[in-house]
Design a protein around this motif. Structure first.
Motif, PDB file in Angstrom:
ATOM      1  N   UNK A 107       0.844  -1.195   0.000  1.00  0.00           N
ATOM      2  CA  UNK A 107       0.000   0.000   0.000  1.00  0.00           C
ATOM      3  C   UNK A 107       0.883   1.251   0.000  1.00  0.00           C
ATOM      4  N   UNK A 108       0.481   2.232  -0.777  1.00  0.00           N
ATOM      5  CA  UNK A 108       1.248   3.470  -0.893  1.00  0.00           C
ATOM      6  C   UNK A 108       1.001   4.423   0.270  1.00  0.00           C
ATOM      7  N   UNK A 109       0.106   4.070   1.172  1.00  0.00           N
ATOM      8  CA  UNK A 109      -0.163   4.929   2.322  1.00  0.00           C
ATOM      9  C   UNK A 109       0.829   4.702   3.449  1.00  0.00           C
ATOM     10  N   UNK A 110       0.899   3.470   3.963  1.00  0.00           N
ATOM     11  CA  UNK A 110       1.775   3.168   5.102  1.00  0.00           C
ATOM     12  C   UNK A 110       2.591   1.899   4.889  1.00  0.00           C
ATOM     13  N   UNK A 111       2.720   1.456   3.644  1.00  0.00           N
ATOM     14  CA  UNK A 111       3.518   0.278   3.296  1.00  0.00           C
ATOM     15  C   UNK A 111       3.012  -1.034   3.871  1.00  0.00           C
ATOM     16  N   UNK A 135      -4.423  -0.743 -10.201  1.00  0.00           N
ATOM     17  CA  UNK A 135      -3.576  -0.096  -9.205  1.00  0.00           C
ATOM     18  C   UNK A 135      -4.002   1.313  -8.850  1.00  0.00           C
ATOM     19  N   UNK A 136      -5.000   1.864  -9.535  1.00  0.00           N
ATOM     20  CA  UNK A 136      -5.460   3.232  -9.261  1.00  0.00           C
ATOM     21  C   UNK A 136      -6.181   3.301  -7.916  1.00  0.00           C
ATOM     22  N   UNK A 145      -1.157   5.716  -6.717  1.00  0.00           N
ATOM     23  CA  UNK A 145      -1.480   4.409  -7.296  1.00  0.00           C
ATOM     24  C   UNK A 145      -0.402   3.391  -6.952  1.00  0.00           C
ATOM     25  N   UNK A 146      -0.762   2.122  -7.068  1.00  0.00           N
ATOM     26  CA  UNK A 146       0.188   1.031  -6.883  1.00  0.00           C
ATOM     27  C   UNK A 146       1.043   0.899  -8.141  1.00  0.00           C
TER      28      UNK A 146
END
Length: 162
Positions: A107-111, A135-136, A145-146
């Motif tokens: 996840x691009x928020x908190x890994x 991934x959007x 996005x991923x």
């Protein structure tokens, strides 16, 4: 055992309660933040979001490969799985006949590792971010996005370029 005055007893009881409250707060904060810890998930999915099946891919020249036969969790269009590979964790969705998408499972928020899938959305167990199979970001807190990977499917073998 020595006797304590009422004042000493109360002071000691307050110190113990204070330490317990801090420990409880830290535990709650750590749980709320997810973070990954030692598990693959780092959090828990909502009850209405099923966990992805986990498959293992093998290393190949320039990527990883995965056999997909009739019994595979990825056999049906609309299915998805979490792939463990020598290159890391990858989310794969079977989006159309002989067509697959592959994105990073981080996840691009908190890994945190994304482990849920419902409808056409990957769901992060840590804070609920949702991503489409491309991934959007569908809803946050993630804003990026991923990462995507190219795929090729031939003779029941999915090749993911990582």
């Amino acid at each position: 055992m020595t006797e304590q005055t009422r004042r000493q007893f109360c002071a000691q009881a307050c110190q113990i309660a204070s330490v317990a409250a801090v420990a409880g707060s830290v535990g709650t904060l750590l749980q709320a933040c997810g973070g990954g810890g030692g598990s693959i998930t780092g959090g828990s999915l909502p009850p209405d979001v099923p966990a992805l099946s986990t498959l293992t891919a093998t290393a190949a020249s320039g990527g990883v490969t995965l056999n997909i036969d009739a019994g595979s969790p990825l056999a049906a269009v609309g299915s998805a799985a979490l792939i463990q590979s020598p290159s890391g964790l990858i989310l794969v969705a079977h989006t159309a006949a002989d067509t697959f998408t592959a994105v990073t499972a981080t996840c691009t928020h908190e890994n945190c590792t994304i482990t849920g899938f419902t409808g056409q959305s990957y769901v992060c167990p840590c804070h609920g971010s949702r991503f489409g199979t491309s991934g959007a970001v569908q809803n946050g807190p993630a804003t990026r996005s991923l990462r995507t990977f190219a795929t090729r499917f031939a003779s029941n073998v999915l090749t993911i370029s990582v």
